[in-house]
Design a protein around this motif. Sequence first.
Motif, short mmCIF file in Angstrom:
data_model
loop_
_atom_site.label_atom_id
_atom_site.label_comp_id
_atom_site.label_asym_id
_atom_site.label_seq_id
_atom_site.Cartn_x
_atom_site.Cartn_y
_atom_site.Cartn_z
N LEU A 45 0.83 -1.21 0.00
CA LEU A 45 0.00 0.00 0.00
C LEU A 45 0.86 1.25 0.00
CD1 LEU A 45 -2.88 -0.83 2.50
CD2 LEU A 45 -3.03 -0.56 0.04
N ALA A 46 1.91 1.26 0.81
CA ALA A 46 2.81 2.41 0.87
C ALA A 46 3.52 2.60 -0.47
CB ALA A 46 3.83 2.23 1.99
N LYS A 47 3.96 1.50 -1.08
CA LYS A 47 4.65 1.59 -2.37
C LYS A 47 3.72 2.12 -3.45
CE LYS A 47 7.96 -2.15 -1.57
NZ LYS A 47 8.35 -3.51 -1.97
N ALA A 48 2.47 1.69 -3.42
CA ALA A 48 1.51 2.14 -4.43
C ALA A 48 1.27 3.64 -4.34
CB ALA A 48 0.19 1.39 -4.27
N VAL A 49 1.36 4.20 -3.15
CA VAL A 49 1.16 5.64 -2.98
C VAL A 49 2.40 6.42 -3.40
CG1 VAL A 49 0.81 7.45 -1.25
CG2 VAL A 49 -0.56 5.38 -1.15
N VAL A 50 3.57 5.93 -3.04
CA VAL A 50 4.81 6.67 -3.26
C VAL A 50 5.38 6.47 -4.65
CG1 VAL A 50 7.19 6.89 -2.44
CG2 VAL A 50 5.35 6.64 -0.81
N ARG A 51 5.23 5.28 -5.21
CA ARG A 51 5.89 4.92 -6.47
C ARG A 51 5.62 5.88 -7.64
NH1 ARG A 51 5.12 -0.69 -6.90
NH2 ARG A 51 7.14 -0.95 -5.92
#
Length: 94
Positions: A45-51
């Motif tokens: 979830l964090a990667k999907a937001v930051v990527r």
Amino acid sequence: AILPPPLTGPSEFTQSAGKHLSQYEQTWLDRDESDNFNQKHEDELAKAVVRPNVEDEVRKQVDILLTEQLDNFKKQLKEATGGKKGKKGKKGKG
């Protein structure tokens, strides 16, 4: 008797609330968090937001570097040829 205000249709607030509700439903509604008692974060979830932001920034920096390298190659090529024009062939007798 006090009458309630008339209904005015969709407002900026209701549109924003609807957007956030659908985002919540897509992310959390079907997620089973029963085994996540300690409430640890979810990496994906964090990667999907930051990527997306990171990809855009890296793309911009790479574009800048490639443009600079291309300009340097053009300068080197121009210096190597010395700005000379190619020899013109003699016209044949005909």
